[in-house]
Design a protein around this motif. Structure first.
Motif, short mmCIF file in Angstrom:
data_model
loop_
_atom_site.label_atom_id
_atom_site.label_comp_id
_atom_site.label_asym_id
_atom_site.label_seq_id
_atom_site.Cartn_x
_atom_site.Cartn_y
_atom_site.Cartn_z
N GLU A 103 35.99 71.55 30.30
CA GLU A 103 36.18 70.31 29.54
C GLU A 103 36.80 69.23 30.43
O GLU A 103 36.47 68.05 30.31
CB GLU A 103 37.06 70.58 28.32
N ARG A 104 37.69 69.64 31.33
CA ARG A 104 38.26 68.67 32.28
C ARG A 104 37.17 68.08 33.17
O ARG A 104 37.13 66.86 33.41
CB ARG A 104 39.34 69.34 33.14
N ARG A 105 36.29 68.95 33.65
CA ARG A 105 35.20 68.49 34.51
C ARG A 105 34.27 67.54 33.76
O ARG A 105 33.83 66.53 34.30
CB ARG A 105 34.42 69.69 35.07
N ARG A 106 33.97 67.87 32.54
CA ARG A 106 33.10 66.99 31.75
C ARG A 106 33.75 65.63 31.55
O ARG A 106 33.07 64.59 31.61
CB ARG A 106 32.82 67.61 30.38
N ALA A 107 35.04 65.63 31.31
CA ALA A 107 35.75 64.36 31.13
C ALA A 107 35.68 63.51 32.39
O ALA A 107 35.71 62.27 32.32
CB ALA A 107 37.20 64.62 30.73
N ARG A 108 35.57 64.17 33.53
CA ARG A 108 35.44 63.46 34.80
C ARG A 108 33.98 63.22 35.18
O ARG A 108 33.68 62.74 36.26
CB ARG A 108 36.12 64.26 35.92
N ALA A 123 39.51 55.02 30.39
CA ALA A 123 38.64 53.89 30.06
C ALA A 123 37.68 53.59 31.19
O ALA A 123 36.52 53.22 30.97
CB ALA A 123 39.50 52.66 29.74
N LEU A 124 38.14 53.73 32.43
CA LEU A 124 37.25 53.58 33.57
C LEU A 124 36.11 54.59 33.52
O LEU A 124 34.94 54.25 33.73
CB LEU A 124 38.04 53.74 34.87
N LEU A 125 36.45 55.85 33.24
CA LEU A 125 35.42 56.89 33.17
C LEU A 125 34.42 56.59 32.05
O LEU A 125 33.21 56.80 32.21
CB LEU A 125 36.07 58.27 32.94
N ASP A 126 34.92 56.09 30.92
CA ASP A 126 34.02 55.73 29.81
C ASP A 126 33.13 54.56 30.19
O ASP A 126 31.96 54.50 29.80
CB ASP A 126 34.83 55.38 28.56
N THR A 186 35.61 42.17 31.44
CA THR A 186 36.15 43.25 30.61
C THR A 186 37.54 43.61 31.09
O THR A 186 37.93 43.31 32.22
CB THR A 186 35.27 44.51 30.67
N LEU A 187 38.28 44.26 30.23
CA LEU A 187 39.60 44.78 30.57
C LEU A 187 39.54 46.30 30.53
O LEU A 187 39.09 46.89 29.54
CB LEU A 187 40.65 44.27 29.58
N ILE A 188 39.97 46.93 31.60
CA ILE A 188 40.02 48.39 31.66
C ILE A 188 41.48 48.80 31.64
O ILE A 188 42.24 48.46 32.55
CB ILE A 188 39.31 48.92 32.91
N SER A 189 41.87 49.53 30.61
CA SER A 189 43.29 49.76 30.36
C SER A 189 43.80 51.09 30.89
O SER A 189 45.01 51.32 30.91
CB SER A 189 43.56 49.70 28.85
N SER A 190 42.90 52.01 31.30
CA SER A 190 43.35 53.32 31.74
C SER A 190 42.26 53.98 32.59
O SER A 190 41.11 53.50 32.64
CB SER A 190 43.67 54.23 30.55
#
Length: 881
Positions: free
Chosen positions: A468-473, A748-751, A741-745
């Motif tokens: 799940e960590r890898r998928r999030a990345r 958010a960058l990954l998204d 755009t504003l990237i807050s985290s």
């Protein structure tokens, strides 16, 4: 001959920096024939064919019959001999039958008393399996040299220890048909000299390549279902001797080094700590030898030990310590690596040989520990079964006789003790009829029962967390193969668990027969065969091939007298079949298939369609074609053909995909496109040609990637979906700038970097619950709920009512997963999406499976649904054939 010799000389020149196949400080006796003596070439100089391998082992047996014995265990589909060689000291080999008997005593401590003393006297045993993938070539020649080395240098210290303390079982070629395909093709492509270029024809096999057997099965995945004769023979042999260490030797990409245990995660939770420890000990032994030889290697990466249907995992469930080895492949006689090094066939054979001897050496060294751990495994398996509240698995043949009997036979083939009730009984507040099957997990193979009958076998929490960590990345997950394989689910058999069962039973063997039930064979009017299991399917295919005129009811019906028959039931009217002795033929077909046949003296129906209704159409004897060759998935094509020909007993004509764009399909009723990648081979014109044939009355059956092809070509009125995303991203405009755009985290960058038009996440393979429409002729005889396998990333929109029917669909988000591990996003998006679609097209129709119903030929619970598409659908087209 001149070209071949020149090529061999060139190969020798290219490999001049490599040592030949050898073991240091070894002197060989003259009484054992060498490769050159028998075959005319040195080890690793040429890729031995099956015939050459067989000839060499026969020469070894003639030279040293007291130290090597060859035992045939199967014939391949193409008639080639499969055998294993047993090597040992004269005294150990002479006592082979006694050894097998004593190992059975250790393997069944609940049936024998005080057998622990055998641990002090028995030799250890190691089974080395080579070449299950026919184009993984080095291991077979390594097997040949391993046998030679042990026989021709018996006084060498390592060999003395091996032969005196161990019986070495060598299975030199598990897939002779695939290897023959590879070797004949390979040497046909060699020119004046061998090419090291990975782009050359030598290194690029044409479809279907040599990996698979005759029916294009990946036999390293067949250990669970045992569909192939090669697998069945091997399992029978291993159940006889229960070797303590089992190794499956493979090849991987030519730029890689060598892999051996410890295995990668996840590991099946029903493996024991001692088994894992023993493979670590053997791996350490390899490390010492590989260091001495200067060979690179790696462990704990890529190749896991989770799925129980591999050649290196199945043996663990009778108590063996088992592992896969993988060597970088030359895929020919010479290969240039990406770093520029020249890698030869002899190099790969040498590494496989060293690993083989190292394995036997470590087995001999740890003889007593391996025997004790094996014995303790059996005791702990029995205890584990006794301690669980789900001790017994109970399944009745009441609703699927053929499926239940096949499942019971399969478990008996695995060596599991299976019982069948001889009287009705009650257990856990339920009543069961006579004939019910009972499997007690408190037995030596109880862990195998648990891992194959449990609905869910979990990967470790830590492994899942990492995935799940890898998928999030947005990294690829590390799941190697299917994560769900519950046999009752795949058979669609309701297996209940119970803590206690008391019933009168008899033991079941793998020869268990499904006996026919024929009532009123002298019927005046007709014979009716209830539809809904493979016995009825086999009866139908045999009847059609005997030119019997058969009807099939679209709906359930009840005859005068009150007996009800399910939708799909077969009707054979005597008046329509006067050209044959129909009474004798029906009885014979029933006996051969185990089907239920009721003779009736009246056709009066009190509920449902009459026997002469338009809702009981006469079936066509279909001519079935399927796509074959380049662009089809090798295993899907092979699995599908096998299911139809060998499980349903009906012939199929294979047509090369390249010919489908202009083939005369008018002579066929059904065309199957198995999973594949058809766009480049067929394109718009091919899709149009096939669609025109469908509109004239053909039945097109598509699976997975083929369904994708006809959907993308707008032939099937559905679309593949993009992944559902939380953001409202739209495709970027053509201009060079976009809105700020504003990237807050970091999240958010990954998204932000995920494309709006990306696919759902890839699924390695899970079992999913599927609901089935009970009011359509195409699902006649199919249960309201079945289980299908889901793999890949394609999810389809439902078809609109104006275009067709969604006849089976995945259940809701909270119920869709039957077994395995499925990403939460996929659960949500897969819910209520179609599994089976039917779309009328002119006088014909398209029947589209969004997944593969024939996957590995082990989704038995889908066979009736698939049979309906092949044998009932042509009766529902609007054309005379």
């Amino acid at each position: 001959m001149t070209t071949s010799a020149h090529a061999q000389n060139t190969s020798a020149t290219l490999s001049s920096n490599s040592e030949t196949v050898h073991w240091p400080d070894t002197q060989y006796t003259k009484d054992i024939p060498t490769f050159n003596d028998v075959l005319g070439y040195s080890p690793g100089e040429r890729i031995s064919s099956h015939a050459q391998m067989l000839r060499y082992f026969e020469a070894l047996e003639r030279a040293a019959p007291e130290r090597i014995k060859l035992i045939e265990y199967a014939k391949s589909w193409e008639g080639r001999t499969l055998f294993y060689a047993v090597l040992g000291s004269p005294s150990n080999l002479a006592s082979l039958d006694e050894f097998a008997s004593n190992m059975q005593k250790l393997a069944n401590p609940d049936l024998h008393d005080n057998e622990q003393a055998l641990i002090d006297t028995l030799p250890a045993s190691v089974w080395l399996g080579y070449g299950v993938h026919g184009n993984e070539i080095s291991s077979t020649d390594a097997a040949m040299f391993t046998a030679y080395h042990l026989l021709a240098s018996p006084t060498q210290s390592t060999n003395q220890s091996i032969l005196n303390n161990t019986l070495v079982f060598i299975d030199p070629l598990q897939n002779p048909d695939g290897r023959t395909r590879f070797t004949s093709r390979y040497y046909a492509t060699v020119g004046m000299e061998h090419s090291a270029d990975r782009q050359s024809a030598e290194h690029n096999e044409p479809w279907p390549n040599g990996r698979t057997n005759h029916y294009l099965f990946d036999m390293n995945r067949d250990w669970l279902a045992i569909t192939q004769p090669e697998t069945a023979g091997r399992i029978a042999a291993m159940n006889t001797y229960t070797p303590l260490v089992v190794i499956d030797l493979h090849e991987m990409g030519g730029d890689a080094s060598y892999y051996f245990a410890p295995a990668a995660q996840p590991v099946n939770p029903h493996m024991t700590a001692s088994q894992i420890e023993n493979m670590g000990l053997i791996g350490e032994n390899h490390g010492e030898h590989f260091d001495a030889f200067g060979f690179d290697y790696f462990t704990r990466e890529i190749f896991d030990a989770f799925y129980p249907g591999y050649g290196d995992s199945w043996p663990t469930f009778y108590g063996a310590s088992a592992s896969t080895y993988e060597v970088g492949s030359s895929r020919g006689e010479v290969f240039r690596k990406r770093n520029g090094d020249i890698y030869t066939y002899a190099d790969s054979v040498q590494k496989q040989f060293v690993a083989s001897i190292s394995t036997a050496e470590a087995t001999a060294k740890h003889r007593k520990k391996l025997l004790k751990d094996f014995y303790d495994y059996q005791l702990s398996a029995i205890k584990a079964g006794n301690d669980t509240k789900q001790r017994y698995y109970v399944f009745s043949p009441e609703y699927d006789r053929a499926g239940a009997y096949k499942l019971a036979r399969l478990m008996a083939k695995h060596g599991v003790r299976v019982e069948q009730a001889t009287e009705p009984f009650k257990a856990c507040s339920a009543s069961y009829p006579s004939g019910t099957f009972i499997i007690d997990s408190a037995q030596p193979k109880g862990r195998f029962v648990t891992t194959t009958f449990s609905e869910q076998v979990d990967m470790s929490e830590a492994f899942i967390k990492e995935q799940e960590r890898r998928r999030a990345r947005h990294l690829h997950d590390e799941i190697y193969d299917v994560t769900g394989w519950s046999l009752p689910l795949m058979f669609n058999i309701d297996a209940q668990t119970c803590s206690r069962v008391s019933a009168k039973t008899q033991s079941v063997s793998d020869k268990l027969e499904l006996r026919a039930k024929v009532t009123n064979p002298n019927a005046d009017v007709a014979y009716i065969i209830p539809w809904g299991d493979m016995a009825a399917v086999n009866f139908l295919t045999m009847a059609l091939r005997e030119n019997v005129i058969v009807k099939s009811a679209n709906e359930a019906f009840t005859l005068k007298g009150g007996k009800t028959y399910p939708a799909g039931s077969l009707i054979i009217e005597k008046r329509r079949n006067q050209n044959v002795n129909i009474q004798t033929l029906v009885t014979t077909l029933a006996e051969e298939t185990g089907a239920i046949v009721d003779g009736v003296n009246s056709s009066w129906v009190i509920k449902g369609p009459s026997l002469g209704s338009g809702n009981t159409p006469e079936l066509v004897t279909p001519k079935v074609a399927m796509a074959w060759g380049e662009s089809t998935s090798v295993t899907s094509a092979g699995n599908t053909r096998f299911v139809i020909e060998r499980q349903m007993g009906y012939p199929v004509t294979a047509i090369n995909v390249a010919d489908l764009s202009n083939a005369d399909l008018s002579r066929y009723h059904v065309l199957i496109l198995p999973h594949g990648y058809y766009q480049s081979a067929l394109g718009e014109s091919g899709a149009s040609h096939i669609n025109e044939w469908v509109s004239e009355g053909g039945v097109l059956v598509t699976m997975s990637g083929a369904t994708k092809f006809i959907a993308d070509a707008d032939v099937l009125d559905v679309s593949r979906e993009y992944a559902v995303r939380d953001s409202n991203d739209e495709p970027s405009p053509d201009k060079g700038r976009v809105s700020g755009t504003l990237i807050s985290s970091h999240q958010a960058l990954l998204d932000t970097i995920v494309n709006a038009d990306s696919n759902p996440d890839y699924v390695a393979g899970v079992l999913a619950n599927v609901a089935v429409d009970q009011e359509h002729w195409l699902t006649a005889g199919v249960k309201p709920n079945v289980v299908g396998l889901v793999g890949g990333s394609d999810i389809y929109t439902p078809i609109k009512l104006t275009s067709g029917h969604n006849l089976a669909w995945f259940k809701g988000e909270d119920k869709v997963l039957a077994s395995g591990y499925l990403w939460e996003e996929n659960k949500k998006q897969l819910a209520y999406k179609p599994f089976l679609i039917q779309q009328p097209v002119g006088n014909g129709m398209i029947i589209a499976f969004t997944q593969e119903p024939t996957f590995r030929a082990y989704m038995d619970g889908l066979n009736v649904m698939f049979a309906n598409a092949l044998f009932r659908a042509p009766a529902h087209t609007r054309t005379l054939r």
